[in-house]
Motif scaffolding. Structure first.
Motif, PDB file in Angstrom:
ATOM      1  N   LEU B 402      -1.411  14.231  10.807  1.00 39.77           N
ATOM      2  CA  LEU B 402      -1.997  15.711  10.637  1.00 39.77           C
ATOM      3  C   LEU B 402      -2.858  15.840  11.959  1.00 39.77           C
ATOM      4  O   LEU B 402      -2.932  17.110  12.466  1.00 39.77           O
ATOM      5  CB  LEU B 402      -2.936  15.734   9.546  1.00 39.77           C
ATOM      6  N   SER B 403      -3.785  14.836  12.117  1.00 39.57           N
ATOM      7  CA  SER B 403      -4.620  14.732  13.544  1.00 39.57           C
ATOM      8  C   SER B 403      -3.829  15.348  14.695  1.00 39.57           C
ATOM      9  O   SER B 403      -4.099  16.247  15.488  1.00 39.57           O
ATOM     10  CB  SER B 403      -5.477  13.728  13.705  1.00 39.57           C
ATOM     11  N   VAL B 404      -2.549  14.361  14.830  1.00 38.04           N
ATOM     12  CA  VAL B 404      -1.973  14.591  16.133  1.00 38.04           C
ATOM     13  C   VAL B 404      -1.364  15.915  16.102  1.00 38.04           C
ATOM     14  O   VAL B 404      -1.152  16.811  17.274  1.00 38.04           O
ATOM     15  CB  VAL B 404      -0.737  13.502  16.467  1.00 38.04           C
ATOM     16  N   GLY B 405      -0.615  16.486  15.005  1.00 40.32           N
ATOM     17  CA  GLY B 405      -0.219  17.668  14.847  1.00 40.32           C
ATOM     18  C   GLY B 405      -1.254  18.841  15.339  1.00 40.32           C
ATOM     19  O   GLY B 405      -0.452  19.566  16.142  1.00 40.32           O
ATOM     20  N   LEU B 406      -2.257  18.759  14.736  1.00 35.72           N
ATOM     21  CA  LEU B 406      -3.292  19.963  15.104  1.00 35.72           C
ATOM     22  C   LEU B 406      -3.387  19.884  16.564  1.00 35.72           C
ATOM     23  O   LEU B 406      -3.626  20.691  17.316  1.00 35.72           O
ATOM     24  CB  LEU B 406      -4.587  19.543  14.328  1.00 35.72           C
ATOM     25  N   LEU B 407      -3.621  18.710  16.998  1.00 31.10           N
ATOM     26  CA  LEU B 407      -3.987  18.466  18.440  1.00 31.10           C
ATOM     27  C   LEU B 407      -3.066  19.429  19.333  1.00 31.10           C
ATOM     28  O   LEU B 407      -3.189  19.903  20.253  1.00 31.10           O
ATOM     29  CB  LEU B 407      -4.242  16.906  18.831  1.00 31.10           C
ATOM     30  N   ILE B 408      -1.478  19.015  19.109  1.00 31.98           N
ATOM     31  CA  ILE B 408      -0.694  19.419  19.788  1.00 31.98           C
ATOM     32  C   ILE B 408      -0.661  20.900  19.753  1.00 31.98           C
ATOM     33  O   ILE B 408      -0.539  21.711  20.829  1.00 31.98           O
ATOM     34  CB  ILE B 408       0.775  18.833  19.363  1.00 31.98           C
ATOM     35  N   VAL B 409      -0.764  21.579  18.415  1.00 33.71           N
ATOM     36  CA  VAL B 409      -0.540  22.945  18.227  1.00 33.71           C
ATOM     37  C   VAL B 409      -1.898  23.585  19.098  1.00 33.71           C
ATOM     38  O   VAL B 409      -1.861  24.687  19.874  1.00 33.71           O
ATOM     39  CB  VAL B 409      -1.057  23.300  16.827  1.00 33.71           C
ATOM     40  N   THR B 410      -3.168  22.910  19.024  1.00 33.87           N
ATOM     41  CA  THR B 410      -4.273  23.532  19.760  1.00 33.87           C
ATOM     42  C   THR B 410      -3.862  23.426  21.271  1.00 33.87           C
ATOM     43  O   THR B 410      -4.224  24.424  21.818  1.00 33.87           O
ATOM     44  CB  THR B 410      -5.386  22.651  19.308  1.00 33.87           C
ATOM     45  N   PHE B 411      -3.648  22.177  21.843  1.00 33.82           N
ATOM     46  CA  PHE B 411      -3.490  22.247  23.191  1.00 33.82           C
ATOM     47  C   PHE B 411      -2.252  23.125  23.768  1.00 33.82           C
ATOM     48  O   PHE B 411      -2.610  23.771  24.867  1.00 33.82           O
ATOM     49  CB  PHE B 411      -3.327  20.722  23.723  1.00 33.82           C
ATOM     50  N   ILE B 412      -1.190  23.306  23.162  1.00 35.42           N
ATOM     51  CA  ILE B 412      -0.378  24.467  23.477  1.00 35.42           C
ATOM     52  C   ILE B 412      -1.024  25.802  23.553  1.00 35.42           C
ATOM     53  O   ILE B 412      -1.011  26.533  24.439  1.00 35.42           O
ATOM     54  CB  ILE B 412       0.713  24.557  22.403  1.00 35.42           C
ATOM     55  N   GLY B 413      -1.873  26.250  22.478  1.00 39.70           N
ATOM     56  CA  GLY B 413      -2.457  27.422  22.374  1.00 39.70           C
ATOM     57  C   GLY B 413      -3.399  27.620  23.726  1.00 39.70           C
ATOM     58  O   GLY B 413      -3.591  28.373  24.388  1.00 39.70           O
ATOM     59  N   VAL B 414      -4.341  26.418  23.696  1.00 40.89           N
ATOM     60  CA  VAL B 414      -5.359  26.490  24.817  1.00 40.89           C
ATOM     61  C   VAL B 414      -4.789  26.636  26.385  1.00 40.89           C
ATOM     62  O   VAL B 414      -5.209  27.153  27.134  1.00 40.89           O
ATOM     63  CB  VAL B 414      -6.376  25.191  24.876  1.00 40.89           C
ATOM     64  N   ILE B 415      -3.600  25.754  26.274  1.00 40.75           N
ATOM     65  CA  ILE B 415      -3.086  26.017  27.769  1.00 40.75           C
ATOM     66  C   ILE B 415      -2.557  27.447  28.104  1.00 40.75           C
ATOM     67  O   ILE B 415      -2.644  27.721  29.183  1.00 40.75           O
ATOM     68  CB  ILE B 415      -1.760  24.892  27.748  1.00 40.75           C
ATOM     69  N   ARG B 416      -2.030  28.147  26.972  1.00 41.20           N
ATOM     70  CA  ARG B 416      -1.733  29.586  27.180  1.00 41.20           C
ATOM     71  C   ARG B 416      -2.726  30.295  27.766  1.00 41.20           C
ATOM     72  O   ARG B 416      -2.704  31.050  28.738  1.00 41.20           O
ATOM     73  CB  ARG B 416      -0.854  29.990  26.086  1.00 41.20           C
ATOM     74  N   LEU B 417      -3.869  30.118  26.946  1.00 42.86           N
ATOM     75  CA  LEU B 417      -5.164  30.869  27.413  1.00 42.86           C
ATOM     76  C   LEU B 417      -5.569  30.641  28.716  1.00 42.86           C
ATOM     77  O   LEU B 417      -5.999  31.422  29.619  1.00 42.86           O
ATOM     78  CB  LEU B 417      -6.441  30.590  26.180  1.00 42.86           C
ATOM     79  N   SER B 418      -5.871  29.316  29.126  1.00 44.30           N
ATOM     80  CA  SER B 418      -6.223  28.611  30.210  1.00 44.30           C
ATOM     81  C   SER B 418      -5.088  29.350  31.533  1.00 44.30           C
ATOM     82  O   SER B 418      -5.703  29.715  32.438  1.00 44.30           O
ATOM     83  CB  SER B 418      -6.305  27.060  30.364  1.00 44.30           C
ATOM     84  N   ALA B 419      -4.069  29.397  31.133  1.00 44.29           N
ATOM     85  CA  ALA B 419      -3.122  29.771  32.156  1.00 44.29           C
ATOM     86  C   ALA B 419      -3.365  31.190  32.497  1.00 44.29           C
ATOM     87  O   ALA B 419      -3.071  31.675  33.681  1.00 44.29           O
ATOM     88  CB  ALA B 419      -1.747  29.671  31.550  1.00 44.29           C
ATOM     89  N   LYS B 420      -3.620  31.808  31.468  1.00 43.88           N
ATOM     90  CA  LYS B 420      -3.927  33.466  31.790  1.00 43.88           C
ATOM     91  C   LYS B 420      -5.336  33.728  32.556  1.00 43.88           C
ATOM     92  O   LYS B 420      -5.311  34.402  33.380  1.00 43.88           O
ATOM     93  CB  LYS B 420      -4.181  34.396  30.304  1.00 43.88           C
ATOM     94  N   ILE B 421      -6.231  32.816  32.254  1.00 37.49           N
ATOM     95  CA  ILE B 421      -7.351  32.979  33.142  1.00 37.49           C
ATOM     96  C   ILE B 421      -7.291  32.504  34.473  1.00 37.49           C
ATOM     97  O   ILE B 421      -7.446  33.155  35.488  1.00 37.49           O
ATOM     98  CB  ILE B 421      -8.588  31.930  32.423  1.00 37.49           C
ATOM     99  N   TYR B 422      -6.585  31.396  34.509  1.00 35.93           N
ATOM    100  CA  TYR B 422      -6.033  30.908  36.080  1.00 35.93           C
ATOM    101  C   TYR B 422      -5.474  31.667  36.846  1.00 35.93           C
ATOM    102  O   TYR B 422      -5.780  31.871  37.729  1.00 35.93           O
ATOM    103  CB  TYR B 422      -5.259  29.348  35.663  1.00 35.93           C
ATOM    104  N   ARG B 423      -4.454  32.420  36.441  1.00 38.04           N
ATOM    105  CA  ARG B 423      -3.474  33.148  37.412  1.00 38.04           C
ATOM    106  C   ARG B 423      -4.415  34.241  37.713  1.00 38.04           C
ATOM    107  O   ARG B 423      -4.163  34.779  38.735  1.00 38.04           O
ATOM    108  CB  ARG B 423      -2.352  33.684  36.848  1.00 38.04           C
TER     109      ARG B 423
END
Lengths: 302, 447
Positions: B402-423
């Motif tokens: 459960l913990s790993v699953g949530l972590l994966i879902v979260t980092f995918i979301g966070v990476i997308r947001l970060s990429a938007k800020i980044y570009r």
């Protein structure tokens, strides 16, 4: 064919309009000057031309297709603010950036070696960028810009930081590239180099394109009846006669046998006939306005 | 895709070739091995030094009653005033002076110990145990019981509790609280350290590209997202490389060290056993030397009670997950600022969950199955650190999944947001960004 066509491009950052219905056509195989005062929107235009950002509305066509980042591998871009990885070796850096443009490792190496030789910086291949002099960094940056043989070169202030010798070297290379079919967009504040190199220009001021066309045409349209005449004979009398014909005359003490005439609304033939009646003419030149004057006049008028 | 690989390769090689990386990678295991082996080494070293302690016994009850140990020898000084002795302590070979007051049997306070150096904890415990025992014995004697010594010897007991952990599958496993705690602490701390260290590297790398103005050239060739991901994954590979080398070198060092120290340890355990046996016969404690030897010989075998394959597997998962989560956030921060000072205001809130996780982790080690431990090891921003602290104590698989699953879902979301800020942010200079602007950049639809 136009290699790059901007069609009614708009771009806004927040509430600030940076580009307002800009239309620019860059013919293939020409050197195109992109002029404008600081903050006019040139950099934004260049970024759109590079596919780095997209316009809010309007279209940027590259080789008659809509500009995308994938097409940008055919463009070489030298930004005004130069920058390289300071800790990376010169040669390695050239290869890396060329490979990001899609070149194979072997091709990149071969061409980089050629260019390093041409610019006489082969000995610095294994030096870190931070160890290079400013001029050498500029050379390296130019090499990186052209290494992947782009069909379109976008050079933002390419001559800044070069000594006169290297400026000439660079001009020669740019013309050479143009002669080999590369189109060059030159964004610069150096109006002398615009006159010398550019076939066409666009002048952007306050987010709008205020002037565009062939350099020779523009200078013709902006000419205002100014002539320079060399003569043998009585200068004083000539001045009096010209004044009688509503011409303004200015003389330079250092050159007593030369005179500048401002004769609005008179053809060259008419003016010549007046002068010939007083003195014998040794030279007669129409003075075209410099791009510098045109630039200042256009911006002030806007 | 290919371009991400080219970027990844550069990011990786440029870091791995650095002198600081090579030094840290080689030195790290030496430090770890040191942590594991130095205590053992000290244990073999210490023997030589025997501390002399002078006992000034005003009660006259304790003559030869405080047993000597291998580290401490007690000498009884008669008719000396403690004040005089104190003055001359530096000139004598004594480590310290123990002063016992006349009426020790009736008042608990008044016993004093003087020394120039901090007395070892074991010494004070040893002395007070001996004094207590002697006084108890004296008091018992006052009751005039026959065969008192015999009775005492027969009642003297010593117990040794071994702890076992039951699992739901019905097996039981001997647990070693201390070993688990150490392993938990080390792995949670390493996750914390790695995520911070390599996350900060991502941020610095992005800032270097931005302030060095290289970024403009690069993103005229690749998408900002590719650049960001190339950098983030490249640095992740650097971290993994370092980790793998550390593990390998540590194993080699520890195995060598184990072979080397094992002999002297066993020997020492035997000696210790003998000494204790002597001591035991004096004080009435009965613990055979053989048994003692078994206990200290266990030192290394205790490590085997930890499931290392699961531990290392989880470590890699949580390191990668936690690193991607924080690394992409750090990348977004790096893109938004153009100097170190400005980065501080964003660093703080972003690293706060990580610091909280670290503090919770310290608590979790005492109580790995508490509600706090459960929730913080499930919440993605703290789970890498906290879960690693729990795993050595045994965690049900569904919780890890459960913990790993949530972590994966979260980092995918966070990476997308970060990429938007980044570009958006990567091309904006000379402006100190605000949270409001970051929020705005995050919501920009297309470039």
């Amino acid at each position: 064919m136009n290699i790059l066509s901007a069609r009614q491009i708009d771009k806004q950052y927040g509430s600030v309009k940076v580009l307002d219905r800009i239309t620019v056509d860059v013919p293939q195989g020409s050197i195109y000057g992109l002029l404008g005062p600081n903050g006019a929107g040139k950099t934004t235009f260049i970024r759109i031309a590079n596919g780095i950002t997209a316009p809010d509305s309007g279209e940027m066509l590259f080789m008659e297709r809509r500009m995308t980042l994938n097409a940008a591998v055919h463009i070489g871009y030298l930004p005004e603010e130069r920058g390289l990885y300071r800790k990376m070796k010169a040669g390695e850096q050239a290869l890396y950036l060329a490979r990001l443009k899609g070149l194979s490792k072997a091709d990149a190496r071969k061409r980089a070696v050629e260019w390093f030789e041409k610019f006489e910086i082969t000995d610095w291949w294994n030096k870190k960028v931070e160890e290079l002099s400013k001029g050498m960094q500029q050379k390296l940056q130019f090499i990186i810009t052209v290494l992947h043989r782009p069909v379109l070169l976008i050079l933002d202030e390419p001559f800044s930081g070069f000594d006169p010798v290297n400026t000439e070297l660079l001009k020669k290379e740019i013309r050479q590239l143009r002669d080999n079919g590369t189109t060059v967009i030159l964004s610069t504040h150096n109006m002398a180099s615009v006159e010398e190199m550019c076939d066409h220009i666009s002048l952007i001021d306050k987010s709008r394109c205020v002037l565009h066309g062939k350099v020779s045409h523009i200078r013709q349209t902006y000419k205002s009846g100014e002539y320079e005449v060399g003569f043998e004979g009585d200068g004083k009398r000539l001045e009096e006669v010209l004044n009688a014909y509503q011409c303004t005359v200015s003389r330079d003490e250092k050159h007593p046998r030369k005179i500048k005439i401002y004769a609005p609304g008179k053809t060259a033939n008419k003016l010549l006939s007046i002068i010939i009646s007083c003195v014998s003419v040794t030279s007669f030149n129409e003075i075209l306005p410099s791009m510098n004057d045109i630039f200042i006049r256009s911006v002030k008028r806007n | 895709m290919n371009k991400i690989l080219i970027i990844l390769r550069r990011e990786y090689l440029s870091r791995v070739r650095k002198k600081s990386f090579i030094v840290m990678t080689l030195l790290g295991p030496a430090l770890f091995a040191g942590f594991l082996l130095i205590p053992a080494w000290f244990a073999t070293m210490d023997d030589s030094e025997v501390k002399q302690i002078a006992v000034i016994d005003s009660s006259q009850l304790f003559l030869k009653k405080i047993p000597d140990t291998e580290h401490f020898k007690f000498t009884y000084a008669m008719n000396v005033k403690p004040e005089d002795f104190k003055k001359n302590l530096a000139q004598t070979e004594y480590f310290g002076i123990l002063y016992i007051p006349p009426y020790i049997a009736y008042t608990p306070s008044g016993t004093e110990f003087f020394s120039y150096r901090q007395p070892p904890a074991g010494l004070i415990v040893h002395i007070s145990n001996a004094i207590e025992k002697t006084i108890e014995k004296e008091k018992l004697k006052a009751h005039q019981i026959e065969n008192l010594d015999e009775i005492l010897r027969s009642v003297s007991t010593r117990i040794d509790i071994r702890t076992f952990k039951l699992s739901e599958e019905g097996t039981e496993k001997e647990s070693h609280g201390i070993v688990n705690t150490v392993v938990a602490y080390v792995s949670a701390f390493l996750i914390y350290l790695f995520v911070f260290m390599f996350g900060a590297q991502v941020m610095r790398g992005v800032m270097e590209e931005k302030t060095g103005r290289v970024v403009e050239i690069i993103i005229s060739s690749v998408k900002p997202f590719q650049l960001m991901m190339g950098k983030v994954t490249g640095i992740a590979m650097v971290g993994l490389t370092q980790f793998v080398i550390w593990i390998a070198l540590t194993l080699i060092l520890v195995t060598t060290g184990r072979m080397f120290f094992m002999n002297s340890l066993t020997e020492k355990a035997l000696q210790q056993g003998e000494v204790y046996a002597q001591v035991a016969s004096q004080t009435g404690n009965e613990l055979s030397g053989q048994e003692l030897m078994n206990r200290s010989g266990d030192l290394f075998s205790m490590l085997d009670s930890v499931n290392f394959p699961v531990l290392i597997g989880c470590f890699l998962l949580f390191f990668i997950g936690g690193y991607l989560l924080y690394g992409s956030l750090f990348a977004a921060i790096g893109s938004a600022v153009d100097n170190d000072t400005d980065s501080q205001q964003f660093m703080m809130p972003v690293s706060l969950p990580l610091i909280v996780a670290f503090m919770v982790m310290l608590n979790v080690m005492q109580n790995p199955d508490s509600t706090v431990a459960f929730w913080f090891s499930i919440i993605p921003f703290t789970s890498p650190v906290v879960m690693m602290a729990r795993i050595p104590f045994g965690v049900p698989y569904w919780e890890i999944i459960l913990s790993v699953g949530l972590l994966i879902v979260t980092f995918i979301g966070v990476i997308r947001l970060s990429a938007k800020i980044y570009r958006t942010a990567i091309l904006i200079y000379g402006k100190k960004p605000t949270w409001k602007e970051l929020w705005k950049w995050m919501r920009y639809g297309n470039n």
